[in-house]
Design an enzyme around this catalytic site. Sequence first.
Site, PDB file in Angstrom:
ATOM      1  CG  ASP A  12      -2.056   0.981   1.121  1.00 35.34           C
ATOM      2  OD1 ASP A  12      -2.396   1.399  -0.011  1.00 35.34           O
ATOM      3  OD2 ASP A  12      -2.609   1.356   2.172  1.00 35.34           O
ATOM      4  CG  HIS A  29      -0.718   1.994  -9.277  1.00 39.76           C
ATOM      5  ND1 HIS A  29      -0.842   1.694  -7.933  1.00 39.76           N
ATOM      6  CD2 HIS A  29      -1.824   2.703  -9.600  1.00 39.76           C
ATOM      7  CE1 HIS A  29      -1.995   2.205  -7.476  1.00 39.76           C
ATOM      8  NE2 HIS A  29      -2.599   2.833  -8.469  1.00 39.76           N
ATOM      9  CG  LEU A 123       9.031 -17.645  -3.742  1.00 35.48           C
ATOM     10  CD1 LEU A 123       8.875 -17.668  -2.221  1.00 35.48           C
ATOM     11  CD2 LEU A 123       9.640 -16.309  -4.178  1.00 35.48           C
TER      12      LEU A 123
END
Length: 244
Positions: A12, A29, A123
């Site tokens: 955020d 972004h 991962l």
Amino acid sequence: MTLPRHIAVIMDGNGRWAEARGLPRSSGHQHGLEPVRMCIRRCRHYGIEALTVYAFSSENWRRPSAEVSGLMNLFFDALESDTGSLLENGVRLRFIGDRDSLEPALRARMAESEQRTAANHQLSFQVAVSYGGRNDLMRAARTLAERCVRGELRSEQIDEAAVAGEVSLAGLPEPDLFIRTGGEQRISNFLLWNIAYSELYFTDTLWPDFDEAAFDAALQQFATRQRRFGLTGAQVVGSQAGQH
Ligand code: IPE
Ligand code: IPE
Ligand code: MG
């Protein structure tokens, strides 16, 4: 140092990062992509098994349509540019969330990237897109109800393991460490079922500024936490002593 097996991140602060520089929110972004790559590299470096990031919530559809379409384009382009490196680095990519609400072209690219990386196991990297924790639980409830209706399951067989087996992160260890950047101290409808016992870590650092040092600071803070799971501190210390 005690490391988490699974890290969940609410990324955020992109909008505020851009606004502070007089840039459009879309630029924030864009600058949020590099910290995602950094987190993947860091998880690989430490041998952390799973990373789940919140990229777009079910509530984010309510943003101005230009911001929403900009984000969708960013996801599309990032899949194009980054799937190869995920593949090379042993990363398995999966998406969680409501795919039906996404454009078919994006959905197709998501499925393709998932398929290309499906054999990787170093991962597990989950990206939550159009994701809501309540929706996730609601769908699990619906699936279990349907299995009862079909006669495959009796209602008394619906236990915690059965629900855990139907939520989006089924099969992964629960997130040990939950990180939220950007200063807000809330869950915003992220992984409601899975974070029951996660260690919560909130930082004011805005997501585009979240760098290796910031990631390592979160790990260090995690290592200082005593996870008691309802026990007393003395019991935890005693059981650790018993392990040696
Ligand atoms: C997080 O950054 C990214 C998404 C929700 C898509 P924000 O866009 O929420 O940034 P702020 O909170 O407005 O600064
Ligand atoms: C949560 O951030 C969702 C993502 C980071 C993708 P928001 O910025 O949408 O959360 P709220 O609205 O401040 O709770
Ligand atoms: Mg925000």
